[in-house]
Design an enzyme around this catalytic site. Structure first.
Site, short mmCIF file in Angstrom:
data_model
loop_
_atom_site.label_atom_id
_atom_site.label_comp_id
_atom_site.label_asym_id
_atom_site.label_seq_id
_atom_site.Cartn_x
_atom_site.Cartn_y
_atom_site.Cartn_z
N TYR A 1 38.04 46.51 46.98
CA TYR A 1 37.83 45.40 47.95
C TYR A 1 38.61 45.69 49.18
CZ TYR A 1 37.49 42.27 43.68
OH TYR A 1 37.10 41.82 42.51
N PRO B 1 33.73 31.94 39.49
CA PRO B 1 33.88 30.95 38.70
C PRO B 1 33.14 29.53 39.31
CG PRO B 1 36.02 31.20 39.67
CD PRO B 1 35.19 32.14 40.10
#
Length: 276
Positions: A54, A192
Site C-alpha cells: 500500500y 466489504p
C-alpha cells in the site's frame, strides 16, 4: 437500529481481534492517511489494516502516534508483498515495516498472496521465526483458497490466525468460510462494500430504509452476523463514522435471508496472479 458501542471495549471481537477495522488500501496521501487513522482510533476503532504494497505504513504509524490511544490497545496488521516472500526477505522486509510503522511488533502479519516468491515451507518458516521471537503476535494469510489454508496449517508451528479475502454480499465465500471454520481460522473481509456496489442493490437499500441506516451499515452488519471481521476503507470523518455506526445495527432473520440470496460470486479484485 441499536446504540453503537460507547467504548472500544464494547466492540465485538473474533478471538482478540476487533471485528470492525479501518482498511487503508489506496489511502496513499500521507497526510490524509495519517488523519484517517487518527480519526478512526479516536472514534473508537482499535483495528488498523495496512500492507507493504500500500505504500502507506509510515503514514499509518504517524496516525497511530497522533491518536490518543496506547499502542498496546491497537490491533495492527500488515502484509508481506509477493516479491518479498523468500525466507530472508520476509525477515528483512518485516523489520522495514516495523520501522516505518514506528512499532516494535505487529499483532498480525499476513502472507499477502500465495503467489510469485511464495514457497510454503520457506516462507512460513520465516513467519514461525517472527512469531517465536515476538516480532508478530499472530500469523495470517490472505487470498488463500481452502487447499492453501490446509497446507499452511500443516507446515506452520504457529496457528493460522486469519485469512483475509474479498467478501461481501455479492461474494459470500461459503466454501472458504467452511474451510476456515474447520481449521479455526478467522475470516477477515476486504472490499466489504464491494467497492460501493452495495449502494446500488435494491434489496440492501430496502433493508437500509427499513432500519433507517446506510447500505454500508447493512453490509457490515451482515458480515458481522456471519462471524466475519470487516476492514472497510474510509478516509473522511463522515464515512469512518458511518461504518462505525454499523456496530449498532441488528438485522433480523428475514434481512439475513434476503441478503443471503444475493450471492453472485462477483469479484472486485481479480489479478492475474490470483490462485483461483
Amino acid at each position: 437500529m441499536t446504540t453503537p458501542p460507547r467504548t472500544a471495549s464494547d466492540v465485538p471481537h473474533a478471538k482478540d481481534m476487533p471485528m470492525l477495522g479501518l482498511g487503508t488500501w489506496q489511502n496513499e496521501d500521507p497526510e490524509q492517511c495519517a488523519e484517517s487513522v487518527r480519526t478512526a482510533l479516536d472514534m473508537g476503532y482499535r483495528h488498523i489494516d495496512t500492507a507493504q504494497a500500500y505504500g502507506n505504513e509510515a503514514a499509518v504509524g504517524d496516525g497511530i502516534e497522533a491518536a490518543d490511544v496506547d499502542r498496546e490497545d491497537v490491533f495492527l496488521a500488515t502484509k508481506v508483498w509477493i516479491d518479498n516472500l523468500s525466507h530472508d526477505d520476509v525477515l528483512a522486509t518485516t523489520e522495514e515495516s516495523l520501522e516505518k510503522l514506528g512499532v516494535d511488533y505487529v499483532d498480525l502479519l499476513y502472507v499477502h498472496w500465495p503467489s510469485r516468491t511464495y514457497d510454503p515451507a520457506d516462507t512460513l518458516a520465516a513467519f514461525d521465526a517472527l512469531a517465536e521471537d515476538g516480532t508478530i503476535e499472530h500469523v495470517g494469510v490472505s487470498n488463500f483458497e481452502p487447499e492453501h489454508v490446509a497446507e499452511a496449517e500443516e507446515i506452520l508451528a504457529a496457528d493460522v490466525f486469519a485469512n483475509q479475502v474479498e467478501c461481501h454480499p455479492f461474494l459470500q465465500q461459503e466454501e472458504l468460510r467452511a474451510a476456515c471454520d474447520e481449521h479455526d481460522v478467522e475470516l477477515v473481509a476486504y472490499s466489504p462494500l464491494a467497492r460501493g456496489s452495495v449502494f446500488d442493490e435494491p434489496v440492501i437499500s430496502e433493508i437500509a430504509g427499513k432500519h433507517d441506516v446506510s447500505e454500508a451499515q447493512v453490509s457490515l452488519a451482515w458480515l458481522r452476523e456471519q462471524g466475519i471481521t470487516a476492514i472497510p476503507k474510509a478516509t473522511g470523518h463522515a464515512h469512518i463514522e458511518d461504518n462505525w455506526l454499523s456496530l449498532g445495527v441488528d438485522l433480523d432473520d428475514g434481512d439475513l435471508e434476503r441478503i443471503g440470496r444475493l450471492d453472485r460470486s462477483d469479484r472486485e479484485v481479480d489479478p492475474g496472479f490470483a490462485p483461483w
